[in-house]
Design an enzyme around this catalytic site. Structure first.
Site, PDB file in Angstrom:
ATOM      1  N   GLY A  91      73.286  44.785  68.433  1.00 39.14           N
ATOM      2  CA  GLY A  91      72.620  43.603  69.277  1.00 39.14           C
ATOM      3  C   GLY A  91      71.121  43.330  68.569  1.00 39.14           C
ATOM      4  O   GLY A  91      70.540  42.452  68.676  1.00 39.14           O
ATOM      5  N   GLN A  92      70.931  44.078  67.343  1.00 39.51           N
ATOM      6  CA  GLN A  92      69.836  43.805  66.607  1.00 39.51           C
ATOM      7  C   GLN A  92      69.768  42.653  65.763  1.00 39.51           C
ATOM      8  O   GLN A  92      70.696  42.560  64.806  1.00 39.51           O
ATOM      9  CB  GLN A  92      69.407  44.871  65.543  1.00 39.51           C
ATOM     10  CG  GLN A  92      67.896  44.864  64.892  1.00 39.51           C
ATOM     11  CD  GLN A  92      67.741  46.115  64.130  1.00 39.51           C
ATOM     12  OE1 GLN A  92      68.585  46.911  63.997  1.00 39.51           O
ATOM     13  NE2 GLN A  92      66.595  46.297  63.505  1.00 39.51           N
ATOM     14  N   VAL A 122      66.847  40.946  64.440  1.00 39.13           N
ATOM     15  CA  VAL A 122      65.899  40.822  63.330  1.00 39.13           C
ATOM     16  C   VAL A 122      66.082  42.272  62.606  1.00 39.13           C
ATOM     17  O   VAL A 122      65.820  43.146  63.414  1.00 39.13           O
ATOM     18  CB  VAL A 122      64.312  40.379  63.798  1.00 39.13           C
ATOM     19  CG1 VAL A 122      63.411  40.548  62.765  1.00 39.13           C
ATOM     20  CG2 VAL A 122      64.515  39.044  64.583  1.00 39.13           C
ATOM     21  N   HIS A 151      62.377  47.313  66.068  1.00 35.73           N
ATOM     22  CA  HIS A 151      61.426  46.848  67.394  1.00 35.73           C
ATOM     23  C   HIS A 151      62.022  47.087  68.677  1.00 35.73           C
ATOM     24  O   HIS A 151      63.014  47.202  68.728  1.00 35.73           O
ATOM     25  CB  HIS A 151      61.272  44.891  67.211  1.00 35.73           C
ATOM     26  CG  HIS A 151      62.803  44.496  67.501  1.00 35.73           C
ATOM     27  ND1 HIS A 151      63.696  44.262  66.194  1.00 35.73           N
ATOM     28  CD2 HIS A 151      63.244  43.856  68.202  1.00 35.73           C
ATOM     29  CE1 HIS A 151      64.529  43.705  66.512  1.00 35.73           C
ATOM     30  NE2 HIS A 151      64.382  43.299  67.717  1.00 35.73           N
ATOM     31  N   HIS A 160      62.029  46.038  72.699  1.00 34.83           N
ATOM     32  CA  HIS A 160      61.601  45.183  73.554  1.00 34.83           C
ATOM     33  C   HIS A 160      61.169  45.839  75.027  1.00 34.83           C
ATOM     34  O   HIS A 160      61.673  46.694  75.407  1.00 34.83           O
ATOM     35  CB  HIS A 160      62.905  44.676  74.131  1.00 34.83           C
ATOM     36  CG  HIS A 160      63.830  43.519  72.718  1.00 34.83           C
ATOM     37  ND1 HIS A 160      63.643  42.414  72.993  1.00 34.83           N
ATOM     38  CD2 HIS A 160      64.567  44.221  71.976  1.00 34.83           C
ATOM     39  CE1 HIS A 160      64.319  42.004  71.727  1.00 34.83           C
ATOM     40  NE2 HIS A 160      64.841  42.900  70.858  1.00 34.83           N
TER      41      HIS A 160
END
Ligand SMILES: [Zn+2]
Length: 145
Positions: free
Chosen positions: A92-93, A95, A99, A101
C-alpha cells in the site's frame, strides 16, 4: 526531483508541518483518512524503511510518540492512534519515500483493518515454528541485519 516528499521537504510543495527534527519531519497528509492524519518522513530520500539509519529510525519513532500524544490532546475525540508503515506497493505504499502514518482514532470513525477470511483462527504451533525457522534462517544467513 520527482519525489513528492522530497519536494515537500525542499519547500517546492506546501505542507502543514507538525514538527522537525535533525533527520525527520512530520506534516499533515494532504489526503487524510481523518483529521490530524500525520506523516513522518526522513529528510533523506530512501524508498524503503529498511534503508533508514539507526538514528533516522529512532527519530521517526520518537517523533511518532510526540505526535501521537499531541494528536490525542489537541484534537477532539482522538482517543487513540494507529501507526502504519507500508513498505512496497503491494503493502500500500503510494509514495516511494519511506514514511510512517500516525492516524488518530475516534470511536465510530469507520476506519480499521480489513482481515482476510479465516483470520482469528489460532495457527498450529508447528506451523508457527516452521515460519519462525524460515525467518531465523534468513536472519542468520545475513548477519549484516
Ligand atoms: Zn524523496
Amino acid at each position: 526531483m520527482n519525489c513528492t516528499f522530497c519536494r515537500v521537504l525542499a519547500g517546492e510543495l506546501p505542507s502543514s508541518k507538525i514538527l522537525e527534527r535533525d533527520t525527520v519531519v512530520a506534516f499533515l497528509d494532504v489526503h487524510p483518512i481523518n483529521q490530524g492524519h500525520t506523516l513522518i518522513v526522513p529528510r533523506r530520500h530512501v524508498e524503503s524503511f529498511t534503508e533508514l539509519t539507526p538514528t533516522e529510525s529512532a527519530e521517526i519513532l520518537e517523533a511518532a510518540k510526540v505526535v501521537g500524544v499531541h494528536l490525542k490532546s489537541a484534537l477532539t475525540g482522538a482517543e487513540g492512534v494507529t501507526l502504519s508503515l507500508a513498505d512496497g506497493a503491494v503493502a500500500g505504499q503510494e509514495v516511494p519515500h519511506a514514511h510512517l502514518h500516525v492516524i488518530p482514532r475516534r470511536v465510530g470513525a469507520g476506519f480499521g483493518w480489513k482481515f482476510p477470511e479465516g483470520y482469528g483462527e489460532k495457527s498450529p504451533r508447528e506451523t508457527l515454528d516452521g515460519v519462525a525457522k524460515l525467518i531465523r534462517n534468513s536472519i542468520d544467513g545475513n548477519k549484516t541485519s
